[in-house]
Design a protein around this motif. Structure first.
Motif, PDB file in Angstrom:
ATOM      1  N   ALA A  42       0.367  -0.971  -0.062  1.00 27.47           N
ATOM      2  CA  ALA A  42       0.527   0.355  -0.231  1.00 27.47           C
ATOM      3  C   ALA A  42       0.825   1.173  -0.642  1.00 27.47           C
ATOM      4  O   ALA A  42       1.294   2.581  -0.427  1.00 27.47           O
ATOM      5  CB  ALA A  42      -0.500   0.114   0.886  1.00 27.47           C
ATOM      6  N   LEU A  43       1.862   1.113   0.472  1.00 28.55           N
ATOM      7  CA  LEU A  43       3.214   2.096   1.029  1.00 28.55           C
ATOM      8  C   LEU A  43       3.662   2.447  -0.307  1.00 28.55           C
ATOM      9  O   LEU A  43       3.837   3.795  -0.846  1.00 28.55           O
ATOM     10  CB  LEU A  43       4.444   2.323   1.841  1.00 28.55           C
ATOM     11  CG  LEU A  43       4.531   3.633   1.955  1.00 28.55           C
ATOM     12  CD1 LEU A  43       3.867   4.743   2.841  1.00 28.55           C
ATOM     13  CD2 LEU A  43       5.725   2.735   3.568  1.00 28.55           C
ATOM     14  N   SER A  44       3.657   1.200  -1.651  1.00 27.03           N
ATOM     15  CA  SER A  44       4.341   1.383  -2.030  1.00 27.03           C
ATOM     16  C   SER A  44       3.596   1.787  -3.203  1.00 27.03           C
ATOM     17  O   SER A  44       4.284   2.864  -4.434  1.00 27.03           O
ATOM     18  CB  SER A  44       5.246   0.130  -2.894  1.00 27.03           C
ATOM     19  OG  SER A  44       5.586   0.145  -4.501  1.00 27.03           O
ATOM     20  N   PHE A  45       1.856   1.803  -3.373  1.00 26.96           N
ATOM     21  CA  PHE A  45       1.143   2.127  -4.279  1.00 26.96           C
ATOM     22  C   PHE A  45       1.170   4.130  -3.976  1.00 26.96           C
ATOM     23  O   PHE A  45       0.752   5.064  -4.680  1.00 26.96           O
ATOM     24  CB  PHE A  45      -0.147   1.958  -3.799  1.00 26.96           C
ATOM     25  CG  PHE A  45      -1.468   2.529  -4.315  1.00 26.96           C
ATOM     26  CD1 PHE A  45      -1.204   2.517  -6.077  1.00 26.96           C
ATOM     27  CD2 PHE A  45      -2.128   2.856  -3.957  1.00 26.96           C
ATOM     28  CE1 PHE A  45      -2.710   3.012  -6.459  1.00 26.96           C
ATOM     29  CE2 PHE A  45      -3.307   3.779  -4.577  1.00 26.96           C
ATOM     30  CZ  PHE A  45      -3.440   4.280  -5.945  1.00 26.96           C
ATOM     31  N   VAL A  46       1.187   4.445  -2.734  1.00 20.42           N
ATOM     32  CA  VAL A  46       1.008   5.446  -2.398  1.00 20.42           C
ATOM     33  C   VAL A  46       1.976   6.779  -2.450  1.00 20.42           C
ATOM     34  O   VAL A  46       2.051   7.505  -3.426  1.00 20.42           O
ATOM     35  CB  VAL A  46       0.790   5.809  -0.978  1.00 20.42           C
ATOM     36  CG1 VAL A  46       0.653   7.341  -0.592  1.00 20.42           C
ATOM     37  CG2 VAL A  46      -0.360   5.126  -0.546  1.00 20.42           C
ATOM     38  N   SER A  47       3.349   6.067  -2.973  1.00 21.28           N
ATOM     39  CA  SER A  47       4.174   6.747  -2.803  1.00 21.28           C
ATOM     40  C   SER A  47       4.578   6.662  -3.757  1.00 21.28           C
ATOM     41  O   SER A  47       6.233   7.160  -4.901  1.00 21.28           O
ATOM     42  CB  SER A  47       5.922   5.885  -1.778  1.00 21.28           C
ATOM     43  OG  SER A  47       5.869   4.448  -3.029  1.00 21.28           O
ATOM     44  N   SER A  48       4.199   6.059  -4.936  1.00 18.05           N
ATOM     45  CA  SER A  48       4.731   5.789  -6.713  1.00 18.05           C
ATOM     46  C   SER A  48       3.559   5.795  -7.393  1.00 18.05           C
ATOM     47  O   SER A  48       4.336   7.011  -8.702  1.00 18.05           O
ATOM     48  CB  SER A  48       5.572   3.897  -7.062  1.00 18.05           C
ATOM     49  OG  SER A  48       4.534   3.008  -6.967  1.00 18.05           O
TER      50      SER A  48
END
Length: 129
Positions: A42-48
């Motif tokens: 989820a953090l990867s989705f938000v940050s990328s």
């Protein structure tokens, strides 16, 4: 809060995500709902991806997860100052510990602390915000 165009469910429990997604879909038609059982994904989705073209979003974030807990996730979100305009977080937990609720409300991006699973009444109240 602007009308949401995206809902993120971040909870390591697939059954909770399934129940919450069903409730959300029954009330919010036409809104994209993305579920994550791994907060790092989820953090990867938000940050990328999300950061490139953010839209008004509600995120339901569990506190107790094995890869990264909700507090660590919130600390990572603090790096993205521009997201505070778009992203509203609701902490969800089966915890009834008042310390968790009070701690969650120390984060400006967190709107409220909600017990699992989401209720139709609570979700319907979001439409009035």
């Amino acid at each position: 809060m602007k009308k949401s165009e995206l809902i993120l469910l971040i909870d390591d429990d697939e059954i909770n995500n399934f129940i919450n997604e069903a409730i959300l879909k029954s009330i919010f038609s036409g809104i994209d709902i993305i579920s994550y059982t791994n907060p790092l994904e989820a953090l990867s989705f938000v940050s990328s991806e999300y950061i490139k073209s953010p839209v008004p979003c509600i995120a339901f974030l569990d506190i107790n997860m094995p890869q990264m807990n909700g507090w660590e996730f919130l600390e990572e979100l603090n790096q993205f100052e521009d997201l505070k305009e778009y992203l509203t977080v609701y902490m969800i937990s089966s915890s009834i510990d008042l310390t968790d609720k009070n701690r969650s409300l120390t984060y400006p991006i967190v709107k409220d602390f909600v017990s699992k699973p989401l209720s139709k009444e609570f979700v319907q109240s979001l439409l009035k915000i």
